[in-house]
Design a protein around this motif. Structure first.
Motif, PDB file in Angstrom:
ATOM      1  N   ASN A  34       6.071   4.385  -3.489  1.00 10.29           N
ATOM      2  CA  ASN A  34       6.119   2.951  -3.226  1.00 10.29           C
ATOM      3  C   ASN A  34       7.472   2.557  -2.661  1.00 10.29           C
ATOM      4  O   ASN A  34       8.500   2.790  -3.286  1.00 10.29           O
ATOM      5  CB  ASN A  34       5.848   2.154  -4.499  1.00 10.29           C
ATOM      6  CG  ASN A  34       4.472   2.420  -5.049  1.00 10.29           C
ATOM      7  OD1 ASN A  34       3.562   2.745  -4.302  1.00 10.29           O
ATOM      8  ND2 ASN A  34       4.316   2.293  -6.342  1.00 10.29           N
ATOM      9  N   GLY A  35       7.441   1.958  -1.493  1.00  5.85           N
ATOM     10  CA  GLY A  35       8.668   1.504  -0.852  1.00  5.85           C
ATOM     11  C   GLY A  35       8.750   0.000  -0.832  1.00  5.85           C
ATOM     12  O   GLY A  35       7.762  -0.707  -1.076  1.00  5.85           O
ATOM     13  N   TYR A  36       9.929  -0.498  -0.530  1.00  2.00           N
ATOM     14  CA  TYR A  36      10.155  -1.941  -0.483  1.00  2.00           C
ATOM     15  C   TYR A  36       9.351  -2.594   0.631  1.00  2.00           C
ATOM     16  O   TYR A  36       8.695  -3.604   0.426  1.00  2.00           O
ATOM     17  CB  TYR A  36      11.658  -2.218  -0.315  1.00  2.00           C
ATOM     18  CG  TYR A  36      11.992  -3.671  -0.158  1.00  2.00           C
ATOM     19  CD1 TYR A  36      11.886  -4.543  -1.235  1.00  2.00           C
ATOM     20  CD2 TYR A  36      12.395  -4.179   1.073  1.00  2.00           C
ATOM     21  CE1 TYR A  36      12.182  -5.883  -1.104  1.00  2.00           C
ATOM     22  CE2 TYR A  36      12.704  -5.523   1.217  1.00  2.00           C
ATOM     23  CZ  TYR A  36      12.593  -6.365   0.130  1.00  2.00           C
ATOM     24  OH  TYR A  36      12.890  -7.686   0.273  1.00  2.00           O
ATOM     25  N   LYS A  37       9.400  -2.000   1.827  1.00  2.00           N
ATOM     26  CA  LYS A  37       8.686  -2.569   2.974  1.00  2.00           C
ATOM     27  C   LYS A  37       7.309  -1.955   3.180  1.00  2.00           C
ATOM     28  O   LYS A  37       6.385  -2.624   3.597  1.00  2.00           O
ATOM     29  CB  LYS A  37       9.512  -2.406   4.245  1.00  2.00           C
ATOM     30  CG  LYS A  37      10.762  -3.258   4.245  1.00  2.00           C
ATOM     31  CD  LYS A  37      11.480  -3.144   5.556  1.00  2.00           C
ATOM     32  CE  LYS A  37      12.722  -4.010   5.543  1.00  2.00           C
ATOM     33  NZ  LYS A  37      13.448  -3.969   6.792  1.00  2.00           N
ATOM     34  N   SER A  38       7.191  -0.657   2.910  1.00  2.00           N
ATOM     35  CA  SER A  38       5.895   0.014   3.046  1.00  2.00           C
ATOM     36  C   SER A  38       5.894   1.278   2.195  1.00  2.00           C
ATOM     37  O   SER A  38       6.949   1.765   1.793  1.00  2.00           O
ATOM     38  CB  SER A  38       5.615   0.369   4.511  1.00  2.00           C
ATOM     39  OG  SER A  38       6.547   1.315   4.964  1.00  2.00           O
ATOM     40  N   ASN A  39       4.712   1.778   1.913  1.00  2.00           N
ATOM     41  CA  ASN A  39       4.581   3.001   1.133  1.00  2.00           C
ATOM     42  C   ASN A  39       4.719   4.225   2.037  1.00  2.00           C
ATOM     43  O   ASN A  39       4.435   4.161   3.225  1.00  2.00           O
ATOM     44  CB  ASN A  39       3.240   3.031   0.410  1.00  2.00           C
ATOM     45  CG  ASN A  39       3.149   1.953  -0.648  1.00  2.00           C
ATOM     46  OD1 ASN A  39       4.149   1.440  -1.114  1.00  2.00           O
ATOM     47  ND2 ASN A  39       1.940   1.606  -1.029  1.00  2.00           N
ATOM     48  N   HIS A  40       5.145   5.317   1.446  1.00  2.00           N
ATOM     49  CA  HIS A  40       5.350   6.573   2.176  1.00  2.00           C
ATOM     50  C   HIS A  40       4.372   7.599   1.623  1.00  2.00           C
ATOM     51  O   HIS A  40       4.324   7.834   0.423  1.00  2.00           O
ATOM     52  CB  HIS A  40       6.800   7.011   1.990  1.00  2.00           C
ATOM     53  CG  HIS A  40       7.135   8.377   2.489  1.00  2.00           C
ATOM     54  ND1 HIS A  40       6.490   8.991   3.542  1.00  2.00           N
ATOM     55  CD2 HIS A  40       8.072   9.259   2.070  1.00  2.00           C
ATOM     56  CE1 HIS A  40       7.023  10.180   3.747  1.00  2.00           C
ATOM     57  NE2 HIS A  40       7.981  10.372   2.859  1.00  2.00           N
ATOM     58  N   SER A  66      14.621   5.505  12.892  1.00  2.00           N
ATOM     59  CA  SER A  66      14.929   4.806  11.644  1.00  2.00           C
ATOM     60  C   SER A  66      13.786   4.904  10.632  1.00  2.00           C
ATOM     61  O   SER A  66      14.016   4.880   9.435  1.00  2.00           O
ATOM     62  CB  SER A  66      15.266   3.352  11.924  1.00  2.00           C
ATOM     63  OG  SER A  66      14.153   2.699  12.515  1.00  2.00           O
ATOM     64  N   ASP A  67      12.561   5.018  11.093  1.00  2.00           N
ATOM     65  CA  ASP A  67      11.430   5.186  10.178  1.00  2.00           C
ATOM     66  C   ASP A  67      11.589   6.482   9.378  1.00  2.00           C
ATOM     67  O   ASP A  67      11.373   6.502   8.171  1.00  2.00           O
ATOM     68  CB  ASP A  67      10.129   5.184  10.972  1.00  2.00           C
ATOM     69  CG  ASP A  67       8.921   5.365  10.082  1.00  2.00           C
ATOM     70  OD1 ASP A  67       8.149   6.310  10.343  1.00  2.00           O
ATOM     71  OD2 ASP A  67       8.745   4.570   9.143  1.00  2.00           O
ATOM     72  N   ALA A  70      14.408   6.032   6.787  1.00  2.00           N
ATOM     73  CA  ALA A  70      13.975   5.231   5.637  1.00  2.00           C
ATOM     74  C   ALA A  70      13.069   6.053   4.718  1.00  2.00           C
ATOM     75  O   ALA A  70      13.209   6.005   3.493  1.00  2.00           O
ATOM     76  CB  ALA A  70      13.264   3.965   6.115  1.00  2.00           C
ATOM     77  N   LYS A  71      12.144   6.804   5.295  1.00  2.00           N
ATOM     78  CA  LYS A  71      11.261   7.650   4.488  1.00  2.00           C
ATOM     79  C   LYS A  71      12.052   8.717   3.749  1.00  2.00           C
ATOM     80  O   LYS A  71      11.773   9.015   2.586  1.00  2.00           O
ATOM     81  CB  LYS A  71      10.200   8.321   5.366  1.00  2.00           C
ATOM     82  CG  LYS A  71       9.118   7.399   5.836  1.00  2.00           C
ATOM     83  CD  LYS A  71       8.124   8.154   6.697  1.00  2.00           C
ATOM     84  CE  LYS A  71       6.990   7.279   7.133  1.00  2.00           C
ATOM     85  NZ  LYS A  71       6.008   8.015   7.944  1.00  2.00           N
TER      86      LYS A  71
END
Length: 113
Positions: A34-40, A66-67, A70-71
Motif C-alpha cells: 500500500n502506497g500513499y498515492k498508489s499501490n505497488h 520517477s515511478d 517511488a516503487k
C-alpha cells in the motif's frame, strides 16, 4: 511475462535455496504494498527453503523514471518494516537506480537468503 522477467525468474528459481516462486497478479488482484498515492504490485513472490519471502520487481534498463524510484522506496520501506523474514528487490538488467540492484547483484544476494 516479457523476456527480461522470464530470464530473471528462471535464474532465481534455479538457485538451490529457492523453494517456490509465484507470478503476482497486478491491478487489484494480487498482493500489493500500500502506497500513499498508489499501490505497488511486485512482479514475483519467491520463497526460500529457510522460510524467507522475497518480493521481486523487474525493470528493464529503460525504466529508470520517477515511478520506478517511488516503487523502489516503497518496497524497501515495506521490507524494513516487515521484519527479517521479508526482502524486496527491484532488479534492473545492467544498471540500477538508488536502492535497486542489477541482475547479477540481485542473484548473488538472493542466493544468500
Amino acid at each position: 511475462m516479457n523476456n527480461f522477467e522470464t530470464t530473471i525468474i528462471t535464474e532465481i528459481a534455479a538457485l538451490p535455496n529457492i523453494a517456490f516462486w509465484h507470478r503476482n497478479l497486478g491491478r487489484g488482484k494480487g498482493f500489493s504494498i500500500n502506497g500513499y498515492k498508489s499501490n505497488h504490485y511486485p512482479d514475483f513472490i519467491v520463497g526460500t527453503r529457510s522460510g524467507k519471502i522475497i518480493l521481486i520487481e523487474t525493470k528493464g534498463d529503460d525504466r529508470d523514471n520517477s515511478d520506478s524510484q517511488a516503487k523502489c522506496r516503497l518496497g524497501n520501506k515495506w521490507a524494513e518494516l516487515a521484519g527479517t523474514k521479508f526482502s524486496y528487490f527491484m532488479v534492473f538488467d545492467k544498471k540500477a537506480i538508488d536502492g535497486a540492484f542489477n541482475a547479477d547483484k540481485a542473484r548473488e544476494l538472493i542466493r544468500q537468503l
